[in-house]
Design a protein around this motif. Structure first.
Motif, PDB file in Angstrom:
ATOM      1  N   LYS A 234       0.849  -1.188   0.000  1.00  0.00           N
ATOM      2  CA  LYS A 234       0.000   0.000   0.000  1.00  0.00           C
ATOM      3  C   LYS A 234       0.883   1.235   0.000  1.00  0.00           C
ATOM      4  CE  LYS A 234      -3.036  -2.274   3.218  1.00  0.00           C
ATOM      5  NZ  LYS A 234      -3.649  -2.168   4.530  1.00  0.00           N
ATOM      6  N   PRO A 235       0.497   2.212  -0.818  1.00  0.00           N
ATOM      7  CA  PRO A 235       1.257   3.463  -0.775  1.00  0.00           C
ATOM      8  C   PRO A 235       0.873   4.263   0.478  1.00  0.00           C
ATOM      9  CG  PRO A 235      -0.508   3.666  -2.357  1.00  0.00           C
ATOM     10  CD  PRO A 235      -0.531   2.237  -1.862  1.00  0.00           C
ATOM     11  N   VAL A 236       1.806   5.011   1.019  1.00  0.00           N
ATOM     12  CA  VAL A 236       1.554   5.871   2.170  1.00  0.00           C
ATOM     13  C   VAL A 236       1.853   7.304   1.750  1.00  0.00           C
ATOM     14  CG1 VAL A 236       2.216   6.420   4.536  1.00  0.00           C
ATOM     15  CG2 VAL A 236       2.160   4.030   3.778  1.00  0.00           C
ATOM     16  N   PHE A 237       0.855   8.153   1.908  1.00  0.00           N
ATOM     17  CA  PHE A 237       1.019   9.568   1.566  1.00  0.00           C
ATOM     18  C   PHE A 237       0.796  10.410   2.820  1.00  0.00           C
ATOM     19  CE2 PHE A 237      -0.536   7.609  -2.361  1.00  0.00           C
ATOM     20  CZ  PHE A 237       0.434   7.996  -3.253  1.00  0.00           C
TER      21      PHE A 237
ATOM     22  N   HIS B 112     -34.953  55.438  17.186  1.00  0.00           N
ATOM     23  CA  HIS B 112     -33.731  55.285  16.392  1.00  0.00           C
ATOM     24  C   HIS B 112     -33.642  53.866  15.837  1.00  0.00           C
ATOM     25  CE1 HIS B 112     -32.706  58.814  18.834  1.00  0.00           C
ATOM     26  NE2 HIS B 112     -32.039  59.167  17.758  1.00  0.00           N
ATOM     27  N   THR B 113     -33.309  53.769  14.555  1.00  0.00           N
ATOM     28  CA  THR B 113     -33.124  52.475  13.905  1.00  0.00           C
ATOM     29  C   THR B 113     -31.687  52.401  13.412  1.00  0.00           C
ATOM     30  OG1 THR B 113     -35.427  52.496  13.203  1.00  0.00           O
ATOM     31  CG2 THR B 113     -33.960  50.934  12.093  1.00  0.00           C
ATOM     32  N   ALA B 114     -30.977  51.364  13.838  1.00  0.00           N
ATOM     33  CA  ALA B 114     -29.579  51.187  13.433  1.00  0.00           C
ATOM     34  C   ALA B 114     -29.486  50.093  12.375  1.00  0.00           C
ATOM     35  CB  ALA B 114     -28.720  50.827  14.636  1.00  0.00           C
ATOM     36  N   THR B 115     -28.657  50.338  11.367  1.00  0.00           N
ATOM     37  CA  THR B 115     -28.410  49.369  10.305  1.00  0.00           C
ATOM     38  C   THR B 115     -26.905  49.241  10.123  1.00  0.00           C
ATOM     39  OG1 THR B 115     -30.427  50.084   9.197  1.00  0.00           O
ATOM     40  CG2 THR B 115     -28.886  48.798   7.892  1.00  0.00           C
ATOM     41  N   SER B 116     -26.422  47.991  10.087  1.00  0.00           N
ATOM     42  CA  SER B 116     -24.992  47.743   9.886  1.00  0.00           C
ATOM     43  C   SER B 116     -24.792  46.806   8.707  1.00  0.00           C
ATOM     44  CB  SER B 116     -24.360  47.105  11.122  1.00  0.00           C
ATOM     45  OG  SER B 116     -24.336  48.002  12.189  1.00  0.00           O
ATOM     46  N   THR B 117     -23.746  47.089   7.928  1.00  0.00           N
ATOM     47  CA  THR B 117     -23.358  46.230   6.818  1.00  0.00           C
ATOM     48  C   THR B 117     -21.881  45.915   6.976  1.00  0.00           C
ATOM     49  OG1 THR B 117     -24.962  47.330   5.387  1.00  0.00           O
ATOM     50  CG2 THR B 117     -23.256  46.034   4.301  1.00  0.00           C
ATOM     51  N   SER B 118     -21.561  44.622   6.962  1.00  0.00           N
ATOM     52  CA  SER B 118     -20.167  44.193   7.101  1.00  0.00           C
ATOM     53  C   SER B 118     -19.696  43.565   5.799  1.00  0.00           C
ATOM     54  CB  SER B 118     -20.027  43.168   8.231  1.00  0.00           C
ATOM     55  OG  SER B 118     -20.358  43.763   9.463  1.00  0.00           O
ATOM     56  N   THR B 119     -18.476  43.938   5.380  1.00  0.00           N
ATOM     57  CA  THR B 119     -17.885  43.407   4.153  1.00  0.00           C
ATOM     58  C   THR B 119     -16.538  42.770   4.497  1.00  0.00           C
ATOM     59  OG1 THR B 119     -18.927  45.202   2.934  1.00  0.00           O
ATOM     60  CG2 THR B 119     -17.179  43.987   1.800  1.00  0.00           C
ATOM     61  N   PRO B 120     -16.462  41.429   4.369  1.00  0.00           N
ATOM     62  CA  PRO B 120     -15.185  40.771   4.654  1.00  0.00           C
ATOM     63  C   PRO B 120     -14.260  40.790   3.440  1.00  0.00           C
ATOM     64  CG  PRO B 120     -16.847  39.124   4.222  1.00  0.00           C
ATOM     65  CD  PRO B 120     -17.527  40.473   4.134  1.00  0.00           C
ATOM     66  N   THR B 121     -12.963  40.873   3.701  1.00  0.00           N
ATOM     67  CA  THR B 121     -11.937  40.786   2.659  1.00  0.00           C
ATOM     68  C   THR B 121     -10.936  39.731   3.107  1.00  0.00           C
ATOM     69  OG1 THR B 121     -12.202  43.120   2.164  1.00  0.00           O
ATOM     70  CG2 THR B 121     -10.214  42.067   1.346  1.00  0.00           C
ATOM     71  N   SER B 122     -10.648  38.787   2.200  1.00  0.00           N
ATOM     72  CA  SER B 122      -9.761  37.694   2.543  1.00  0.00           C
ATOM     73  C   SER B 122      -8.531  37.689   1.641  1.00  0.00           C
ATOM     74  CB  SER B 122     -10.500  36.363   2.386  1.00  0.00           C
ATOM     75  OG  SER B 122      -9.595  35.282   2.468  1.00  0.00           O
ATOM     76  N   THR B 123      -7.362  37.461   2.249  1.00  0.00           N
ATOM     77  CA  THR B 123      -6.119  37.256   1.494  1.00  0.00           C
ATOM     78  C   THR B 123      -5.552  35.888   1.847  1.00  0.00           C
ATOM     79  OG1 THR B 123      -4.792  38.300   3.205  1.00  0.00           O
ATOM     80  CG2 THR B 123      -5.577  39.727   1.414  1.00  0.00           C
ATOM     81  N   LEU B 124      -6.455  34.959   2.160  1.00  0.00           N
ATOM     82  CA  LEU B 124      -6.020  33.634   2.564  1.00  0.00           C
ATOM     83  C   LEU B 124      -5.456  32.855   1.383  1.00  0.00           C
ATOM     84  CD1 LEU B 124      -8.925  32.517   4.934  1.00  0.00           C
ATOM     85  CD2 LEU B 124      -6.691  33.416   5.556  1.00  0.00           C
ATOM     86  N   ALA B 125      -4.428  32.064   1.676  1.00  0.00           N
ATOM     87  CA  ALA B 125      -3.835  31.182   0.688  1.00  0.00           C
ATOM     88  C   ALA B 125      -3.555  29.842   1.359  1.00  0.00           C
ATOM     89  CB  ALA B 125      -2.547  31.754   0.128  1.00  0.00           C
ATOM     90  N   VAL B 126      -3.763  28.770   0.641  1.00  0.00           N
ATOM     91  CA  VAL B 126      -3.521  27.435   1.178  1.00  0.00           C
ATOM     92  C   VAL B 126      -2.463  26.761   0.303  1.00  0.00           C
ATOM     93  CG1 VAL B 126      -4.504  25.176   1.728  1.00  0.00           C
ATOM     94  CG2 VAL B 126      -5.879  27.256   2.026  1.00  0.00           C
ATOM     95  N   THR B 127      -1.423  26.272   0.957  1.00  0.00           N
ATOM     96  CA  THR B 127      -0.367  25.524   0.256  1.00  0.00           C
ATOM     97  C   THR B 127      -0.372  24.107   0.824  1.00  0.00           C
ATOM     98  OG1 THR B 127       0.945  27.530   0.077  1.00  0.00           O
ATOM     99  CG2 THR B 127       2.092  25.443  -0.272  1.00  0.00           C
ATOM    100  N   THR B 128      -0.499  23.139  -0.050  1.00  0.00           N
ATOM    101  CA  THR B 128      -0.518  21.750   0.396  1.00  0.00           C
ATOM    102  C   THR B 128       0.663  21.013  -0.249  1.00  0.00           C
ATOM    103  OG1 THR B 128      -2.919  21.794   0.559  1.00  0.00           O
ATOM    104  CG2 THR B 128      -1.871  19.629   0.476  1.00  0.00           C
ATOM    105  N   VAL B 129       1.406  20.287   0.596  1.00  0.00           N
ATOM    106  CA  VAL B 129       2.541  19.487   0.142  1.00  0.00           C
ATOM    107  C   VAL B 129       2.204  18.022   0.429  1.00  0.00           C
ATOM    108  CG1 VAL B 129       4.984  18.991   0.451  1.00  0.00           C
ATOM    109  CG2 VAL B 129       4.147  21.350   0.599  1.00  0.00           C
ATOM    110  N   ILE B 130       2.277  17.202  -0.607  1.00  0.00           N
ATOM    111  CA  ILE B 130       2.029  15.774  -0.449  1.00  0.00           C
ATOM    112  C   ILE B 130       3.376  15.052  -0.621  1.00  0.00           C
ATOM    113  CG2 ILE B 130       0.834  13.758  -1.362  1.00  0.00           C
ATOM    114  CD1 ILE B 130      -1.357  15.709  -2.345  1.00  0.00           C
ATOM    115  N   SER B 131       3.709  14.275   0.363  1.00  0.00           N
ATOM    116  CA  SER B 131       4.969  13.546   0.285  1.00  0.00           C
ATOM    117  C   SER B 131       4.706  12.057   0.459  1.00  0.00           C
ATOM    118  CB  SER B 131       5.961  14.046   1.312  1.00  0.00           C
ATOM    119  OG  SER B 131       5.410  13.953   2.592  1.00  0.00           O
ATOM    120  N   THR B 132       5.591  11.286  -0.063  1.00  0.00           N
ATOM    121  CA  THR B 132       5.437   9.839   0.045  1.00  0.00           C
ATOM    122  C   THR B 132       6.429   9.250   1.017  1.00  0.00           C
ATOM    123  OG1 THR B 132       6.916   9.511  -1.805  1.00  0.00           O
ATOM    124  CG2 THR B 132       4.555   9.555  -2.252  1.00  0.00           C
TER     125      THR B 132
END
Length: 134
Positions: free
Chosen positions: A5-8, A114-134
């Protein structure tokens, strides 16, 4: 013979940021109600204006006075003069003023919500690096 069986092994690394910008606005909505003091409303040093004596800005008679919410406040004017909150009691059935008001004087009740209204705007700079080794 045994099965081969291979192992990763996979390793992921997450880098970057998530930021959220929130814009909030608060809008006041006033409502004004007016009544004219009549002789039966004045008893001793108290003036009691029944809810049914008030009209709204369209001229429609009220049946009950508005109840204050946690996001609202009331201001009472007698003959155009602001009254301290200690000088009146606002109930759904009437407005009781702690003084004898002159017959014919206008009483204005202003309620601002008084009536309050909120708007939220998310900004993402996420990066995923995956290394597969045997």
């Amino acid at each position: 013979m045994p099965i081969i069986k291979p192992v990763f092994t996979a390793t992921s690394t997450i880098t970057g940021d998530v930021t959220v910008a929130t814009a909030t606005s608060v809008a006041p909505t006033p409502a004004r109600f007016t009544a004219i003091v009549t002789a039966p409303m004045v008893v001793g040093l108290t003036t009691t204006v029944p809810a049914g004596s008030f009209i709204d800005e369209n001229g429609t008679a009220l049946t009950v006075l508005p109840t204050l919410a946690s996001n609202s406040y009331a201001t009472v004017y007698v003959n155009g003069v602001v009254q301290p909150t200690s000088a009146y009691i606002l109930l759904p059935t009437d407005l009781a003023l702690d003084d004898d008001v002159t017959v014919g004087a206008p009483v204005t009740l202003e309620i601002v919500t008084h009536t309050a209204t909120s708007t939220s705007t998310p900004t993402s700079t996420l990066a995923v690096t995956t290394v597969i080794s045997t």
